[in-house]
Scaffold this active site. Structure first.
Site: not given
Length: 284
Positions: A261-262
């Site tokens: 993810g981020h």
């Protein structure tokens, strides 16, 4: 490798930073994102223990252990001012740059201001192109303090629930995420004055968009080596933003990390660290 925790005074800002590696080695300056601190690089610094590089990771104003004076103005221009002063205070006249999230608009401002200072660029989920913005990122940047309800929406992003969402969104195996990072973020964001600082930066985020052409021009003109590593599931900065760097740095090495993810380092350090090691090893 030993990691030192130090501070530097930059025009009244007490900048806390982590440092490891040989004192006379080429420098890699690592700039973290929202809502974290230099702690996000702690495991990476350990993983890069054998590098010949001197690794330096400051806490940006409004984050981590960095202390600001009363009346400090939290904008991305001011954060870049402090990082610029920080490099002067430490004598970092030439260095490679690692940018992530908020660290990207700060570091790329520095690169554009001082075109010869940055010798190489590592980008991890740090946006500099319109096509890299998700609908969620555009909505975030569109908030205005004068609009009723927008401040509450912004502050929800750095609530404990909002911080947890940022870590977990788009991650294929959430069980790989240690809760330690987000717990520390909640602590630092909860310090006196930090919520106001974070709100100010959130409302200033749209100031980065007009800067994109200047950062892209620097990439074209500088010809510095570029490594782009991108968590594919990032809900804010989509993989198109990673591939867009090839437009201005056609020799860039671009890796889209599936399942991440981020905060890609949190779950895929074992995949990303070797990419960074090989990239650094090829630098002069």
């Amino acid at each position: 490798m030993l990691v030192h925790h130090r501070t530097a005074d930059v025009h009244g800002v007490r900048v806390a930073y982590r440092e490891s590696g040989p004192a006379d080695g080429p420098v890699l300056l690592l700039l973290h994102g929202f809502p974290t601190s230099s702690h996000q690089f702690a495991r990476l610094m350990d993983a890069l223990g054998d590098t010949r590089h001197r690794l330096i990771a400051p806490d940006l104003p409004g984050f981590g252990r960095t202390e600001t004076p009363d009346g400090f103005t939290y904008t991305f221009d001011r954060l870049a001012d402090v990082v610029e002063g920080f490099t002067d205070a430490l004598g970092l006249d030439r260095h490679a740059l690692y940018v992530f999230d908020y660290g990207a608009p700060v570091g790329l401002r520095l690169a554009a201001r001082r075109p010869g200072q940055v010798t190489a660029l590592i980008v991890q989920n740090g946006n500099a192109y319109e096509e890299g913005l998700s609908d969620a990122a555009r909505e975030f940047a569109g908030h205005r303090r004068e609009v009723p309800g927008d401040e509450e929406k912004v502050r929800a992003l750095f609530s404990p629930e909002g911080i947890r969402f940022q870590y977990e969104a788009g991650v294929a195996e959430p069980a790989l995420l240690s809760p330690d990072g987000r717990t520390l973020d909640v602590h630092y964001v909860g310090l006196p004055g930090r919520a106001e600082a974070q709100a100010d930066l959130a409302f200033d985020y749209s100031s980065n968009f007009p800067q994109y052409p200047a950062w892209q021009a620097w990439l074209r003109a500088s010809g510095v080596p570029v490594l782009v590593v991108w968590g594919a599931g990032d809900p804010f900065f989509v993989p198109a933003g990673a591939k867009a760097y090839l437009r201005d740095a056609p020799d860039a090495e671009v890796h889209i990390v599936e399942g991440a993810g981020h905060f890609a380092l949190e779950t895929h350090l074992g995949e990303i660290a070797p990419l960074i090691e090989r990239f650094l090893a090829k630098l002069p």
